[in-house]
Scaffold this active site. Structure first.
Site, PDB file in Angstrom:
ATOM      1  N   HIS A  66       0.513 -17.745  55.951  1.00 47.29           N
ATOM      2  CA  HIS A  66       0.795 -18.607  57.326  1.00 47.29           C
ATOM      3  C   HIS A  66       2.184 -19.424  57.155  1.00 47.29           C
ATOM      4  CE1 HIS A  66      -1.901 -21.866  55.198  1.00 47.29           C
ATOM      5  NE2 HIS A  66      -0.543 -21.854  54.809  1.00 47.29           N
ATOM      6  N   HIS A  87      -2.076 -29.201  57.114  1.00 49.05           N
ATOM      7  CA  HIS A  87      -0.915 -29.498  56.215  1.00 49.05           C
ATOM      8  C   HIS A  87      -0.346 -31.011  56.409  1.00 49.05           C
ATOM      9  CE1 HIS A  87      -1.095 -25.122  55.876  1.00 49.05           C
ATOM     10  NE2 HIS A  87      -0.199 -25.506  54.741  1.00 49.05           N
ATOM     11  N   GLU A 118      -4.710 -21.792  48.496  1.00 48.75           N
ATOM     12  CA  GLU A 118      -4.854 -21.524  49.940  1.00 48.75           C
ATOM     13  C   GLU A 118      -5.903 -20.213  49.931  1.00 48.75           C
ATOM     14  OE1 GLU A 118      -1.275 -23.423  52.166  1.00 48.75           O
ATOM     15  OE2 GLU A 118      -1.228 -21.262  51.799  1.00 48.75           O
TER      16      GLU A 118
HETATM   17  C1  DHB Z   1       5.449 -22.081  52.766  1.00 51.67           C
HETATM   18  C2  DHB Z   1       3.977 -21.651  52.606  1.00 51.67           C
HETATM   19  C3  DHB Z   1       3.131 -22.316  52.938  1.00 51.67           C
HETATM   20  O1  DHB Z   1       1.945 -21.832  52.938  1.00 51.67           O
HETATM   21  C4  DHB Z   1       3.024 -23.533  53.797  1.00 51.67           C
HETATM   22  O2  DHB Z   1       2.075 -24.002  54.243  1.00 51.67           O
HETATM   23  C5  DHB Z   1       4.316 -24.120  54.141  1.00 51.67           C
HETATM   24  C6  DHB Z   1       5.680 -23.461  53.609  1.00 51.67           C
HETATM   25  C7  DHB Z   1       6.725 -21.509  52.296  1.00 51.67           C
HETATM   26  O3  DHB Z   1       6.602 -20.453  51.614  1.00 51.67           O
HETATM   27  O4  DHB Z   1       7.761 -21.818  52.840  1.00 51.67           O
HETATM   28 FE    FE Z   2       0.364 -23.326  53.552  1.00 53.16          FE
END
Ligand code: DHB
Ligand code: FE
Length: 280
Positions: free
Chosen positions: A12, A59, A240
């Site tokens: 995501h 988040h 996750e």
């Molecule tokens: C990224 C990955 C994530 O799961 C997230 O919530 C925010 C950023 C990333 O790889 O940039």
């Molecule tokens: Fe994430």
């Protein structure tokens, strides 16, 4: 009773939302990632679910470090998207299904999962990016939604075995819902990634591929890991993966793989997606 017709999982990463806004589908960097999704979109167009139960981690938009439930379930008539800081353009609200939400909440609490019920909930990139990937017309809302939030952010996190059992309780709840609607379960996040600290940029392809194998017909193998093992093997944010495990737990029938894609990297993440069919 309502029918669980399948499960989908996808990373995501917020950058995906910007790439969609800028229509970078044919761009050299993005093409191998976006090319993974049309088979999932086609499968959804064929099976036509009415409802998506979306398992994801917030988040810092809806919950912050000061108050962070381990498991929370939305019970709102709609869910508003707000930018939590990545600069993504806010998308129109997603319709809820309060009747199904309350049925799931009552059923899982009876099953001794003492979740937090939320009659208001904002949804962040971990909800909206997967919805845009699976239903690319972002102006339309072809399914009602039930958001299920899992703490993957601030330790102590729930262990994989508990997440599998929580998913199974969600599956039992949906299958005892008096309705002829079709439901898909979506698990978002992962696969391996770590955004900060000395292991920033960490990716573990072998572990990701093993997880994609086991999640189809041996999720108990994943449930044997401790949450600390998962952080070590998948990275701090790769935890996750437990959202995928909840999703898989809810598939109570005979599960088969329809499609998968795996691509390293998108931003800092090993991007994985799967489509699983669930037959009674
Ligand atoms: C990224 C990955 C994530 O799961 C997230 O919530 C925010 C950023 C990333 O790889 O940039
Ligand atoms: Fe994430």
């Amino acid at each position: 009773m309502a029918k669980i017709i399948g499960g989908l999982s996808t990373s995501h990463i917020p950058a995906i939302g910007n790439a969609i806004s800028r229509e970078m589908f044919e761009d050299e960097y993005w093409k191998p990632f976006f090319d993974g999704y049309p088979p999932a979109q086609q499968w959804l167009a064929d099976v036509k679910p009415d409802i998506a139960v979306v398992i994801y981690n917030d988040h810092g938009l809806n919950f912050f470090l000061d108050k962070l439930p381990t498991f929370a379930i939305g019970a709102a008539p709609e869910y508003t998207n707000v930018d939590e800081g990545w600069g993504l353009e806010p998308l129109p609200p997603y319709p809820g299904d309060p009747d199904l939400s309350w049925h799931i909440i009552e059923s899982v609490i009876e099953d001794e999962f003492d979740i937090t019920s939320c009659q208001e909930m904002h949804v962040d990139h971990a909800f909206t990016v997967p919805m845009s990937l699976f239903w690319p017309d972002r102006a339309k809302r072809p399914v009602k939604t039930v958001p299920v939030v899992v703490n993957t952010v601030q330790h102590p996190l729930p262990k994989p075995a508990r997440c599998l059992a929580f998913g199974q309780a969600i599956g039992r709840a949906i299958e005892s819902y008096d309705s002829d609607e079709k439901v898909v379960i979506i698990g978002t996040g992962g696969l391996s990634h770590q955004l900060d600290g000395t292991r920033a940029g960490f990716i573990n392809k072998d572990f990701d591929e093993m997880c994609m194998e086991k999640i189809v017909d041996d999720p108990e193998a994943l449930a044997k890991y401790s949450i600390h093992d998962i952080v070590e093997l998948a990275g701090a944010q790769g935890a996750e993966l437990i959202n995928w495990i909840v999703m898989r737990g809810a598939l109570t029938g005979k599960v088969s793989e329809v499609h998968r894609n795996y691509h390293i990297p998108i931003s800092n993440t090993a991007a994985g997606m799967m489509v699983l069919e669930n037959r009674a």
